[in-house]
Design an enzyme around this catalytic site. Structure first.
Site, PDB file in Angstrom:
ATOM      1  CB  ALA A  48      -0.981  -0.033   1.166  1.00  0.00           C
ATOM      2  CG  ASP A 234      -3.406  -3.539   1.193  1.00  0.00           C
ATOM      3  OD1 ASP A 234      -3.115  -4.510   1.905  1.00  0.00           O
ATOM      4  OD2 ASP A 234      -2.720  -3.167   0.227  1.00  0.00           O
TER       5      ASP A 234
END
Ligand code: MRU
Length: 343
Positions: A48, A234
């Site tokens: 991420a 994420d």
């Protein structure tokens, strides 16, 4: 020592090609915004925070390459919308593109051509500083003098960020404090980021690592081999639900059963302040070939049907704490996360 995952130098952008690890450590130049879109989509760069900085660098490439007279803020916004479509789950991608758009909104192209590179460079350097703070905050959870076995999932390491890592940032800090006994890295089917990337990057830094196939987790917990679990994220909802690599949810359930603390390590930029629960998170569905094939070779019978959700959502109630660069939040996540935004 590991190279940076993303290097920004002389208005050029370089990435470690993560599709080649552990066979080869190759740095590739990403030459255009379009190439960056495909680098994110095809997971040349992944994780991420890394995706976020990579997308911001993609915006800088767009600004570098466009003729001054063709530039409009609308064109830049379109480039941002395009980059945001590369992957749907990690919120850092959207966050980083929006930061670039905000920064650029009142600036002329002549100025942006120069200053955007400082902006993106600073974003990359800030990511490293944030990871180091996450590492310290996470390591502080372990009493001085105690050595621990830590399990992790997928790769929330240096390669998932610009450098150092989130979950592996905590692990690196514990190692530096001589409080780490062993890292147990889930291999993380289907793409094996744990077996390939986490194991590789920890070995580079001589940090002790043992790889588990995902179905060994409950056995290892039951035998008392795991003291704590630290994973990345994420996207985090404001109620504390966490989307992370598929398998994280199962791991959290197993940890609860075995009374093992289950931590999520992530920067505040991974919190999506616009959503109130994990139910609102879009889950990426990837190619069936990731399941049917290993290293390009088919391992499942032809014609079998496949599902391949790339992420799952762990409910907040299963999470012992979320380790951010500001503080470790736990308990009433809704209140704590709101305070985090204000801090
Ligand atoms: O699909 P990937 O490899 O981009 O997914 C990565 C993960 O799930 C990581 O654990 C997550 O991004 C945390 S990154 C520090």
């Amino acid at each position: 020592m590991l190279a940076k995952t993303i290097e920004i130098k002389d208005k050029r952008v370089f990435l470690i090609d993560q599709t080649l690890i552990p066979y080869e450590e190759k740095i590739v130049e990403i030459k255009s915004m379009d190439e960056m879109y495909f680098a994110i989509k095809n997971m040349v760069v992944r994780g991420a925070p890394a995706i976020g900085v990579a997308a911001a660098a993609g915006m800088a490439l767009f600004i570098r390459d466009i003729e001054d007279k063709k530039f409009t803020h609308e064109a830049l916004r379109k480039a941002g919308t395009y980059l945001k479509q590369a992957r749907p789950t990690a919120v850092n991608l959207f966050w980083a593109v929006d930061k670039v758009l905000d920064y650029s909104s009142a600036k002329k192209i002549e100025e942006l051509k120069e200053s955007i590179w400082y902006f993106v460079y600073d974003m990359a350097e800030e990511d490293i500083a944030i990871n180091k703070a996450i590492g310290r905050n996470g390591a502080d959870l372990i009493p001085v003098g105690k050595k621990v076995n830590v399990q992790t999932h997928c790769n929330a390491g240096s390669l998932a960020t610009v450098y150092w890592g989130t979950a592996l940032g905590v692990i690196r800090e514990l190692h530096n404090r001589n409080q780490l006994n062993m890292v147990y890295a889930d291999e993380t089917r289907p793409r094996l980021q744990g077996g390939k990337i986490t194991a590789w990057e920890l070995l580079q830094d001589r940090i002790p690592v043992t790889v588990l196939s995902d179905n060994m987790a409950a056995y290892m917990m039951g035998k008392g081999h795991i003291d704590m679990i630290v994973v990345g994220a994420d996207r985090i909802a404001t109620n504390g639900d966490v989307a992370n690599k598929i398998g994280t949810y199962g791991l959290a359930i197993m940890a609860k059963y075995h009374s093992i603390p289950f931590y999520v390590a992530a920067p505040v930029s991974t919190i999506d302040f616009s959503i109130s629960s994990g139910k609102e998170i879009a889950i990426e569905e990837r190619n069936a070939e990731e399941v049917t094939h290993i290293n390009g070779k088919r391992v499942l019978p032809e014609g079998v049907s496949i599902v391949n959700p790339s992420f799952d959502v762990t409910p907040a109630e299963l999470i012992t704490g979320i380790i951010t660069e500001k503080k470790v939040v736990s308990g009433n996540y809704r209140v704590e996360i709101k305070n985090l935004k204000l801090a």
